[in-house]
Design an enzyme around this catalytic site. Structure first.
Site, PDB file in Angstrom:
ATOM      1  N   ASP A 235      -3.211  -9.632  12.697  1.00  0.00           N
ATOM      2  CA  ASP A 235      -3.642  -8.280  13.370  1.00  0.00           C
ATOM      3  C   ASP A 235      -2.852  -8.390  14.745  1.00  0.00           C
ATOM      4  O   ASP A 235      -2.787  -8.252  15.543  1.00  0.00           O
ATOM      5  CB  ASP A 235      -4.989  -8.280  14.071  1.00  0.00           C
ATOM      6  CG  ASP A 235      -5.711  -7.115  14.583  1.00  0.00           C
ATOM      7  OD1 ASP A 235      -4.416  -5.957  14.711  1.00  0.00           O
ATOM      8  OD2 ASP A 235      -5.972  -6.481  13.822  1.00  0.00           O
ATOM      9  N   ILE A 236      -1.604  -7.350  14.205  1.00  0.00           N
ATOM     10  CA  ILE A 236      -0.594  -7.212  15.069  1.00  0.00           C
ATOM     11  C   ILE A 236      -0.575  -6.331  16.222  1.00  0.00           C
ATOM     12  O   ILE A 236      -0.132  -6.537  17.827  1.00  0.00           O
ATOM     13  CB  ILE A 236       0.406  -6.316  14.223  1.00  0.00           C
ATOM     14  CG1 ILE A 236       1.355  -7.382  12.900  1.00  0.00           C
ATOM     15  CG2 ILE A 236       1.843  -6.328  15.418  1.00  0.00           C
ATOM     16  CD1 ILE A 236       2.065  -6.866  12.251  1.00  0.00           C
TER      17      ILE A 236
ATOM     18  N   ASN B 218       1.302  -1.209   0.149  1.00  0.00           N
ATOM     19  CA  ASN B 218       0.105  -0.097  -0.125  1.00  0.00           C
ATOM     20  C   ASN B 218       0.846   1.125  -0.142  1.00  0.00           C
ATOM     21  O   ASN B 218       2.075   1.223  -0.079  1.00  0.00           O
ATOM     22  CB  ASN B 218      -1.084   0.073   1.379  1.00  0.00           C
ATOM     23  CG  ASN B 218      -0.574   0.101   2.337  1.00  0.00           C
ATOM     24  OD1 ASN B 218       0.642   0.794   2.926  1.00  0.00           O
ATOM     25  ND2 ASN B 218      -0.326  -1.475   3.629  1.00  0.00           N
TER      26      ASN B 218
END
Ligand code: C5P
Length: 416
Positions: free
Chosen positions: A321-322, A223
């Site tokens: 999801d860190i 991204n």
């Protein structure tokens, strides 16, 4: 309901009197403009020039611009009777060396006192900012990098050189930033001296930048995140007294802030492993600014995929999801997240605050093109976990450096 945050500033030694020290480099001409800008900004400016500097620009120019005699000699009977080196060192609230040549960096790192500039730097109690400028090959030399690191560790404030085409025709890092940018650095530095040391002794881990998810050995999913917000936060945490680990994802090309431990990773899975290692090593505050790819390819192809088909389908699976993993695994850690949204910004942010068990979340509207991704500016609303009973805080559009300082002050307030 949000209100505008006014930072609590501690009593600050004021910075009014600046010594601008110029060394021998083609960029010395920019210092004449910097002298002018500093004076326009209200600073009182005195100039020191090395022998080398005088080969590139005359002392008369600087004298005319500052209205003060330019200082060039260490042992000059006339100067010692008036403004000698010790008086100069005591007079200054701040010393700015721009441009700083490789030679001057080396002499400062060694603690030499063989000319007026180095002697004044040893004899002053004032902070010293150094803006190195040189050919890109020289800048990347390990000896120069070691000297810069040494100077940073000694407490000198290093202004990172710019990347670009150089006077010698080379392209790379080593250019002296433009005078208006140098002025901005001075102003920011002056402001930073006012930052309360609210994170002294705290260990902070920050994730920053995009993640890169391989499709095959040459292609990837990623991204537009540049890592600027995370890197600005790393500097702000360092300036507030914290020990900082910065986990940079993907291909972040920003220079590592001095005194910050940087861990480079590519994928979300790698970032999670690095975050867990950092948490296990001891971490008080975890800040997740990284734009983690939500999905990765189920199986990255071991060989380059040939373009034989008109259409192709990539099988994607969800990434971990860190932030949520760290927050749920280490419940005593202070965790802060970011929410970049294009609509219903505040509603989604508050949802994430609860779902990921965060202490604090900063949300911004990435549909605005003037702030956010890749921009040097940002604007945010910050929400806190219910237990803090703290009203949301709105941070109006400002530089990411200033946003970072405000966020750190808010963390400091909450931890207090
Ligand atoms: O769920 P969403 O991606 O919008 O959440 C944003 C916040 O969560 C950011 O702080 C981001 O760094 C973090 N995050 C993460 N791991 C993910 C996704 C988001 O740490 N896989």
């Amino acid at each position: 309901m949000s209100h505008i945050f006014t930072p609590v500033k501690s009593a600050v030694p004021s910075i009014q009197k600046v010594i601008l020290a110029i060394t021998g480099g083609i960029a010395a001409y920019k210092s004449a403009i910097l002298a002018r800008l500093l004076i326009k900004e209200g600073f009182e400016v005195r100039v020191i020039m090395t022998q080398g500097a005088q080969q590139f620009i005359t002392s008369l120019t600087l004298q005319a611009l500052t209205g003060n005699e330019v200082h060039t000699e260490l042992l000059d009977t006339k100067a010692e009777a008036g403004m000698g080196h010790i008086e100069l060192a005591k007079w200054a609230d701040l010393i700015v060396i721009a441009p700083a040549s490789a030679n001057t960096l080396a002499r400062l790192a060694m603690g030499m006192a063989d000319d007026l500039l180095t002697t004044v730097c040893l004899a002053t109690a004032a902070p010293v900012m150094i803006a190195p400028a040189m050919n890109q090959q020289m800048w990347s030399h390990p000896a120069v990098q070691l000297n810069v690191q040494t100077l940073g560790d000694m407490g000198y404030e290093i202004i990172e050189p710019d990347n670009g085409v150089q006077a010698c025709g080379d392209t790379g890092a080593g250019r002296l930033p433009e005078p208006d940018m140098l002025l901005r650095e001075v102003i920011n530095f002056k402001a930073r001296l006012t930052v309360p040391q609210c994170l002294t002794g705290k260990k902070v881990t920050i994730t920053a930048g995009p993640t890169v998810e391989a499709i095959d050995p040459v292609r990837f999913l990623s991204n537009h995140s540049t890592g600027k917000m995370g890197f600005a936060l790393a500097r702000a945490c360092r300036d507030a007294g914290a020990e900082v680990t910065l986990i940079a994802g993907g291909k972040v090309s920003l220079m590592t802030p001095l005194q910050v431990k940087r861990v480079d990773v590519l994928s979300a899975n790698d970032m999670l492993q690095a975050a867990i290692r950092s948490a296990e090593a001891g971490c008080d505050i975890f800040i997740a600014t990284a734009a983690v790819a939500d999905y990765r390819t189920r199986d990255a192809a071991p060989q380059k995929i040939k373009k034989t088909q008109d259409e192709m389908i990539l099988n994607l699976v969800k990434n971990p999801d860190i932030l949520a993993t760290i927050s749920h695994s280490y419940p005593t850690m202070f965790v802060m997240g970011f929410a970049a949204e294009t609509q219903n910004v505040e509603k989604y942010a508050q949802g994430k605050l609860a779902a990921k068990s965060l202490d604090m979340i900063a949300c911004n509207d990435v549909s605005r093109t003037d702030i956010g991704f890749a921009s040097d500016e940002n604007a945010m609303t910050v929400f806190f976990a219910d237990k803090y009973q703290k009203q949301p805080v709105e941070l109006k559009k400002m530089s990411k450096t200033n946003i970072a300082e405000h966020l750190i002050n808010l963390i400091g307030d909450v931890l207090d």
